[in-house]
Scaffold this active site. Structure first.
Site, PDB file in Angstrom:
ATOM      1  N   GLU A  16      -5.014 117.853  24.859  1.00 30.21           N
ATOM      2  CA  GLU A  16      -3.894 118.145  24.271  1.00 30.21           C
ATOM      3  C   GLU A  16      -3.577 119.548  25.196  1.00 30.21           C
ATOM      4  O   GLU A  16      -3.794 120.640  25.173  1.00 30.21           O
ATOM      5  CB  GLU A  16      -3.272 117.919  23.020  1.00 30.21           C
ATOM      6  CG  GLU A  16      -1.795 118.563  23.255  1.00 30.21           C
ATOM      7  CD  GLU A  16      -2.010 118.813  21.374  1.00 30.21           C
ATOM      8  OE1 GLU A  16       0.014 118.742  21.564  1.00 30.21           O
ATOM      9  OE2 GLU A  16      -1.899 119.116  20.429  1.00 30.21           O
ATOM     10  N   ASP A  35      -5.055 128.608  31.354  1.00 33.78           N
ATOM     11  CA  ASP A  35      -4.013 128.673  31.810  1.00 33.78           C
ATOM     12  C   ASP A  35      -3.805 127.314  32.181  1.00 33.78           C
ATOM     13  O   ASP A  35      -4.164 126.592  32.858  1.00 33.78           O
ATOM     14  CB  ASP A  35      -3.149 129.387  32.961  1.00 33.78           C
ATOM     15  CG  ASP A  35      -1.782 128.934  33.997  1.00 33.78           C
ATOM     16  OD1 ASP A  35      -1.746 127.495  33.521  1.00 33.78           O
ATOM     17  OD2 ASP A  35      -1.197 129.919  34.443  1.00 33.78           O
ATOM     18  N   ASP A  39       7.647 122.644  27.460  1.00 33.22           N
ATOM     19  CA  ASP A  39       8.926 123.012  28.066  1.00 33.22           C
ATOM     20  C   ASP A  39       9.442 122.729  29.097  1.00 33.22           C
ATOM     21  O   ASP A  39       9.435 122.366  30.167  1.00 33.22           O
ATOM     22  CB  ASP A  39       8.768 124.971  28.585  1.00 33.22           C
ATOM     23  CG  ASP A  39       9.739 125.834  28.742  1.00 33.22           C
ATOM     24  OD1 ASP A  39      10.745 125.107  29.258  1.00 33.22           O
ATOM     25  OD2 ASP A  39       9.072 127.305  28.512  1.00 33.22           O
ATOM     26  N   LYS A  70      16.685 124.338  34.245  1.00 32.36           N
ATOM     27  CA  LYS A  70      17.490 124.758  35.602  1.00 32.36           C
ATOM     28  C   LYS A  70      16.147 124.356  36.343  1.00 32.36           C
ATOM     29  O   LYS A  70      15.432 124.033  36.622  1.00 32.36           O
ATOM     30  CB  LYS A  70      17.465 126.266  35.989  1.00 32.36           C
ATOM     31  CG  LYS A  70      18.147 126.908  34.767  1.00 32.36           C
ATOM     32  CD  LYS A  70      17.990 128.484  34.857  1.00 32.36           C
ATOM     33  CE  LYS A  70      18.806 129.276  33.801  1.00 32.36           C
ATOM     34  NZ  LYS A  70      19.161 130.724  33.961  1.00 32.36           N
ATOM     35  N   THR A 104       3.414 117.081  15.867  1.00 33.87           N
ATOM     36  CA  THR A 104       3.281 118.191  16.375  1.00 33.87           C
ATOM     37  C   THR A 104       3.951 119.658  14.976  1.00 33.87           C
ATOM     38  O   THR A 104       5.068 118.805  14.359  1.00 33.87           O
ATOM     39  CB  THR A 104       3.256 118.995  16.989  1.00 33.87           C
ATOM     40  OG1 THR A 104       4.896 118.335  17.484  1.00 33.87           O
ATOM     41  CG2 THR A 104       2.756 117.979  18.076  1.00 33.87           C
ATOM     42  N   GLU A 105       4.015 120.891  15.193  1.00 32.85           N
ATOM     43  CA  GLU A 105       5.259 121.504  13.976  1.00 32.85           C
ATOM     44  C   GLU A 105       6.309 121.755  14.605  1.00 32.85           C
ATOM     45  O   GLU A 105       7.157 121.249  14.060  1.00 32.85           O
ATOM     46  CB  GLU A 105       4.480 122.628  14.202  1.00 32.85           C
ATOM     47  CG  GLU A 105       2.592 122.822  13.941  1.00 32.85           C
ATOM     48  CD  GLU A 105       1.980 122.640  14.494  1.00 32.85           C
ATOM     49  OE1 GLU A 105       0.663 123.796  15.053  1.00 32.85           O
ATOM     50  OE2 GLU A 105       1.871 122.364  15.718  1.00 32.85           O
ATOM     51  N   GLU A 129       7.750 118.997  16.245  1.00 24.81           N
ATOM     52  CA  GLU A 129       8.279 118.010  16.070  1.00 24.81           C
ATOM     53  C   GLU A 129       8.734 117.503  14.864  1.00 24.81           C
ATOM     54  O   GLU A 129      10.251 117.380  14.197  1.00 24.81           O
ATOM     55  CB  GLU A 129       6.956 116.645  16.754  1.00 24.81           C
ATOM     56  CG  GLU A 129       7.778 114.408  16.140  1.00 24.81           C
ATOM     57  CD  GLU A 129       6.575 114.084  16.183  1.00 24.81           C
ATOM     58  OE1 GLU A 129       7.144 113.019  16.742  1.00 24.81           O
ATOM     59  OE2 GLU A 129       5.255 114.513  17.125  1.00 24.81           O
TER      60      GLU A 129
END
Length: 215
Positions: free
Chosen positions: A44, A96, A118, A122, A191-192, A194
């Site tokens: 994940e 990362d 995320d 833009k 997930t949290e 969600e």
């Protein structure tokens, strides 16, 4: 989303090297040795506080799970859950997510989960989206031929963008859910984020997509 710095997070992480791998170490090509078995490996990318990865590991002991996350505090919260459950089939990779080829060999991973990434709405930030073509190229490299990405989001714009990105990359769209929580999909682990979004009545989108196996 950034999480407030947690006091003692670095100390907690450093005291449990049996569960947490950082950028100073690599098990590239050796993750099965790390787990001590030859079970499939699912990762994940951007695991949040670890609810999804730990619940998946509990539900599927026959699969090895690796949660990838860069934020120290977030990793520490996920580690809390792993320690509480004493899960032998979970590892946490504190690196990362854009540098995964440094930590996984070609074809070492069986499946990738992208949950509530995320959206970077833009246009000038398009290259930061985890479903942008450069990230897909990395995913394809570390996945087995015909490996899959399972993607969930509450953001309609990111979902539509991702469907187009998968298609333009040449992936096969296997299944799409436009309202996951009001579908017949079984076995969904939230997930949290969600839980929070769905409690507000927000629609959850999901897609399973497969690379074409050209490796």
């Amino acid at each position: 989303m950034r999480v407030r710095k947690r006091k003692g997070a670095e100390e907690l992480i450093s005291s449990h090297p049996e569960y947490v791998v950082d950028q100073a170490h690599t098990f590239k090509g050796k993750w099965h040795e790390r787990f001590g078995n030859d079970h499939p490996i699912h990762i994940e990318i951007g695991m949040g506080k670890g609810q999804f990865i730990t619940e998946m590991a509990k539900a599927h002991p026959e699969i090895n799970y690796i949660g990838v996350e860069i934020q120290v505090s977030v990793v520490s919260f996920a580690l809390d859950k792993v320690l509480a459950e004493e899960l032998p089939n979970v590892q946490l990779l504190h690196v990362d997510g854009s540098s995964l080829t440094e930590y996984f060999a070609d074809g070492e991973v069986d499946r990738i989960y992208l949950n509530f990434s995320d959206p970077w709405p833009k246009k000038r930030h398009e290259k930061r989206r985890l479903t942008y073509k450069s990230f897909l190229a990395v995913d394809e490299q570390i996945l087995k031929p015909a490996g899959e990405i399972h993607f969930k989001t509450d953001n309609q714009g990111l979902f539509e963008y991702s469907l187009a990105s998968f298609s333009q990359y040449g992936m096969t769209i296997l299944q799409v859910w436009l309202d996951l929580h009001h579908s017949n999909y079984e076995g969904n682990i939230m997930t949290e984020y969600e839980e929070k979004f769905s409690s507000r009545g927000q629609r959850i989108y999901r897609v399973e997509a497969r690379f074409n196996g050209k490796q």
